[in-house]
Design a protein around this motif. Structure first.
Motif, PDB file in Angstrom:
ATOM      1  N   THR A 147     -29.095 -32.702  12.784  1.00 15.43           N
ATOM      2  CA  THR A 147     -27.829 -33.937  12.624  1.00 15.43           C
ATOM      3  C   THR A 147     -28.191 -34.779  13.528  1.00 15.43           C
ATOM      4  OG1 THR A 147     -27.059 -33.139  10.614  1.00 15.43           O
ATOM      5  CG2 THR A 147     -25.852 -34.653  11.484  1.00 15.43           C
ATOM      6  N   VAL A 148     -28.498 -35.984  13.580  1.00 13.90           N
ATOM      7  CA  VAL A 148     -27.855 -36.342  15.054  1.00 13.90           C
ATOM      8  C   VAL A 148     -27.074 -37.376  15.055  1.00 13.90           C
ATOM      9  CG1 VAL A 148     -28.996 -38.216  16.555  1.00 13.90           C
ATOM     10  CG2 VAL A 148     -30.623 -35.848  16.379  1.00 13.90           C
ATOM     11  N   GLY A 149     -25.499 -37.358  14.899  1.00 17.20           N
ATOM     12  CA  GLY A 149     -24.106 -37.975  15.228  1.00 17.20           C
ATOM     13  C   GLY A 149     -24.781 -39.958  15.310  1.00 17.20           C
ATOM     14  N   LEU A 150     -23.603 -40.268  15.214  1.00 16.45           N
ATOM     15  CA  LEU A 150     -23.338 -42.004  14.890  1.00 16.45           C
ATOM     16  C   LEU A 150     -23.564 -42.075  15.956  1.00 16.45           C
ATOM     17  CD1 LEU A 150     -22.135 -44.511  13.721  1.00 16.45           C
ATOM     18  CD2 LEU A 150     -20.263 -43.805  13.872  1.00 16.45           C
ATOM     19  N   LYS A 151     -24.168 -43.463  16.699  1.00 13.37           N
ATOM     20  CA  LYS A 151     -24.678 -43.628  18.170  1.00 13.37           C
ATOM     21  C   LYS A 151     -24.759 -42.984  19.117  1.00 13.37           C
ATOM     22  CE  LYS A 151     -21.615 -47.864  17.110  1.00 13.37           C
ATOM     23  NZ  LYS A 151     -22.531 -48.918  16.529  1.00 13.37           N
ATOM     24  N   ALA A 152     -25.276 -41.954  18.756  1.00 13.55           N
ATOM     25  CA  ALA A 152     -26.122 -40.502  19.777  1.00 13.55           C
ATOM     26  C   ALA A 152     -26.849 -41.173  19.756  1.00 13.55           C
ATOM     27  CB  ALA A 152     -25.890 -39.616  19.451  1.00 13.55           C
TER      28      ALA A 152
ATOM     29  N   ALA B 218     -21.782 -37.136  17.430  1.00 15.77           N
ATOM     30  CA  ALA B 218     -22.112 -39.013  17.683  1.00 15.77           C
ATOM     31  C   ALA B 218     -21.783 -39.395  18.496  1.00 15.77           C
ATOM     32  CB  ALA B 218     -20.648 -39.386  16.436  1.00 15.77           C
ATOM     33  N   GLY B 219     -22.190 -40.555  19.327  1.00 17.57           N
ATOM     34  CA  GLY B 219     -21.922 -40.780  20.716  1.00 17.57           C
ATOM     35  C   GLY B 219     -22.466 -40.081  21.810  1.00 17.57           C
TER      36      GLY B 219
ATOM     37  N   SER C   2     -34.495 -32.812  28.175  1.00 20.02           N
ATOM     38  CA  SER C   2     -33.089 -31.415  27.226  1.00 20.02           C
ATOM     39  C   SER C   2     -33.879 -30.734  26.738  1.00 20.02           C
ATOM     40  CB  SER C   2     -32.392 -31.996  27.082  1.00 20.02           C
ATOM     41  OG  SER C   2     -30.954 -32.259  27.785  1.00 20.02           O
ATOM     42  N   ARG C   3     -32.948 -28.980  26.665  1.00 22.78           N
ATOM     43  CA  ARG C   3     -33.978 -28.400  25.876  1.00 22.78           C
ATOM     44  C   ARG C   3     -32.287 -27.602  24.326  1.00 22.78           C
ATOM     45  NH1 ARG C   3     -37.113 -30.548  26.595  1.00 22.78           N
ATOM     46  NH2 ARG C   3     -39.869 -30.336  27.507  1.00 22.78           N
ATOM     47  N   ILE C   4     -32.292 -27.931  23.513  1.00 27.33           N
ATOM     48  CA  ILE C   4     -31.551 -27.895  22.598  1.00 27.33           C
ATOM     49  C   ILE C   4     -31.699 -27.004  21.666  1.00 27.33           C
ATOM     50  CG2 ILE C   4     -29.594 -28.468  20.853  1.00 27.33           C
ATOM     51  CD1 ILE C   4     -30.165 -31.964  21.715  1.00 27.33           C
ATOM     52  N   GLY C   5     -31.278 -25.445  21.796  1.00 22.44           N
ATOM     53  CA  GLY C   5     -31.504 -24.211  20.914  1.00 22.44           C
ATOM     54  C   GLY C   5     -30.504 -24.220  19.815  1.00 22.44           C
ATOM     55  N   PRO C   6     -31.941 -23.982  19.361  1.00 22.60           N
ATOM     56  CA  PRO C   6     -31.484 -23.433  17.848  1.00 22.60           C
ATOM     57  C   PRO C   6     -29.678 -23.365  17.300  1.00 22.60           C
ATOM     58  CG  PRO C   6     -33.364 -22.388  17.734  1.00 22.60           C
ATOM     59  CD  PRO C   6     -32.414 -22.871  19.388  1.00 22.60           C
ATOM     60  N   GLY C   7     -29.094 -24.071  16.467  1.00 19.78           N
ATOM     61  CA  GLY C   7     -27.785 -24.108  15.976  1.00 19.78           C
ATOM     62  C   GLY C   7     -26.966 -24.702  17.080  1.00 19.78           C
ATOM     63  N   GLU C   8     -26.972 -24.889  18.640  1.00 20.81           N
ATOM     64  CA  GLU C   8     -26.793 -25.489  18.919  1.00 20.81           C
ATOM     65  C   GLU C   8     -26.017 -26.754  18.709  1.00 20.81           C
ATOM     66  OE1 GLU C   8     -28.517 -22.871  23.176  1.00 20.81           O
ATOM     67  OE2 GLU C   8     -28.436 -25.741  22.970  1.00 20.81           O
ATOM     68  N   GLU C   9     -24.502 -26.853  19.049  1.00 18.71           N
ATOM     69  CA  GLU C   9     -23.757 -28.312  19.196  1.00 18.71           C
ATOM     70  C   GLU C   9     -24.018 -29.071  20.972  1.00 18.71           C
ATOM     71  OE1 GLU C   9     -20.759 -28.414  16.661  1.00 18.71           O
ATOM     72  OE2 GLU C   9     -21.343 -26.905  15.751  1.00 18.71           O
ATOM     73  N   TRP C  10     -24.131 -30.225  21.162  1.00 19.16           N
ATOM     74  CA  TRP C  10     -24.122 -31.156  21.659  1.00 19.16           C
ATOM     75  C   TRP C  10     -23.369 -32.130  21.839  1.00 19.16           C
ATOM     76  CZ3 TRP C  10     -28.302 -31.017  26.092  1.00 19.16           C
ATOM     77  CH2 TRP C  10     -28.701 -29.505  26.339  1.00 19.16           C
ATOM     78  N   ALA C  11     -22.543 -32.454  23.040  1.00 22.18           N
ATOM     79  CA  ALA C  11     -21.660 -33.914  22.736  1.00 22.18           C
ATOM     80  C   ALA C  11     -21.381 -33.895  24.156  1.00 22.18           C
ATOM     81  CB  ALA C  11     -20.718 -33.004  22.388  1.00 22.18           C
ATOM     82  N   GLY C  12     -20.889 -35.182  24.601  1.00 20.48           N
ATOM     83  CA  GLY C  12     -21.090 -35.724  26.068  1.00 20.48           C
ATOM     84  C   GLY C  12     -21.811 -37.010  26.126  1.00 20.48           C
ATOM     85  N   ILE C  13     -21.694 -37.591  27.271  1.00 23.33           N
ATOM     86  CA  ILE C  13     -22.131 -38.293  28.416  1.00 23.33           C
ATOM     87  C   ILE C  13     -22.254 -37.534  29.806  1.00 23.33           C
ATOM     88  CG2 ILE C  13     -22.922 -40.660  29.165  1.00 23.33           C
ATOM     89  CD1 ILE C  13     -21.636 -41.492  26.635  1.00 23.33           C
ATOM     90  N   PRO C  14     -23.276 -37.279  30.664  1.00 19.61           N
ATOM     91  CA  PRO C  14     -24.448 -36.757  29.273  1.00 19.61           C
ATOM     92  C   PRO C  14     -24.282 -35.840  28.653  1.00 19.61           C
ATOM     93  CG  PRO C  14     -24.720 -35.797  31.760  1.00 19.61           C
ATOM     94  CD  PRO C  14     -23.576 -37.260  32.096  1.00 19.61           C
ATOM     95  N   ALA C  15     -25.042 -35.564  27.616  1.00 22.31           N
ATOM     96  CA  ALA C  15     -24.204 -34.167  26.229  1.00 22.31           C
ATOM     97  C   ALA C  15     -25.004 -32.881  27.417  1.00 22.31           C
ATOM     98  CB  ALA C  15     -25.446 -34.335  25.594  1.00 22.31           C
TER      99      ALA C  15
END
Length: 226
Positions: free
Chosen positions: A174-179, A195-196, A203-216
């Motif tokens: 899932t890639v959130g709103l305005k991401a 979102a955002g 970047s390498r996002i691993g399985p099941g990870e959640e990323w947020a922020g700027i930069p994420a």
């Protein structure tokens, strides 16, 4: 971004061919709609729009098949063939994607079909509420959701340098709103981009990870905050 004469020449030729095909098809549709004369103009307009999308899409596919773009760094100040091809494909996308996708005239559940036509590798049961730039550089797994106004791009411009990179999004992502997902990014199965968030290049996002922020950055892994 620098503009060169070759950009106008290539774009003009491609657009002229597309518009000629669209005008011819719309004219035929208008005259063939004699049985419903009151709807003939609407039918002609619809046929024209669809043929613009089809023609620009087919021209783009043919150009990319002949000169496929690959990840790397290109100069826009003194563009070579690859940079010119990238600009031509971007010009064509202004028409074939803007008409249905960027104007929100195409339902989110059907956008995957269009993006597959334009070169994106698309899995099953996906929902695209945002935009994909450089469709040929992006692959989506099964059960992917791209939130409203999200952006997945295969390019980054730094001054006169163009950077192209693939974006691989796994299953159940899932890639959130305005991401925003930048080029050269891999997102593992079951991951979530909040979102955002702005996922930086490389970047390498691993399985099941959640990323947020700027930069994420990773804020949760296996259900545990980090």
């Amino acid at each position: 971004m620098p503009f060169h004469t070759i950009d106008a020449v290539l774009g003009g030729i491609a657009l002229t061919l597309s518009l000629l095909v669209a005008f011819a098809g719309a004219s035929l549709a208008f005259h063939a709609a004699d049985f419903v004369p009151s709807f003939a103009p609407l039918i002609a307009i619809a046929v024209f729009a669809l043929l613009v999308i089809l023609a620009t899409g087919l021209i783009g596919r043919a150009v990319h098949a002949r000169h496929p773009l690959v990840p790397g760094r290109l100069s826009l100040a003194v563009p070579g063939r690859e940079a010119n091809v990238w600009k031509l494909l971007g010009f064509l996308n202004l028409f074939n994607l803007s008409v249905l996708i960027h104007t929100y005239a195409c339902p989110v559940t059907l956008r995957g079909v269009l993006y597959r036509f334009f070169g994106t590798r698309v899995g099953h049961n996906i929902m695209i509420g945002g935009k994909i730039i450089e469709p040929w550089m992006v692959s989506l797994g099964d059960f992917v959701i791209l939130g409203e106004d999200s952006l997945v791009t295969g390019h980054l411009i730094r001054g006169s340098e163009l950077i192209l990179g693939r974006v691989r999004i796994g299953n159940n992502v899932t890639v959130g709103l305005k991401a925003v997902v930048m080029p050269d990014v891999e997102i593992g199965d079951g991951a979530v981009v909040w979102a955002g968030a702005v996922v930086p290049m490389g970047s390498r996002i691993g399985p099941g990870e959640e990323w947020a922020g700027i930069p994420a950055r990773c804020v949760r892994r296996a259900g545990v905050r980090v």
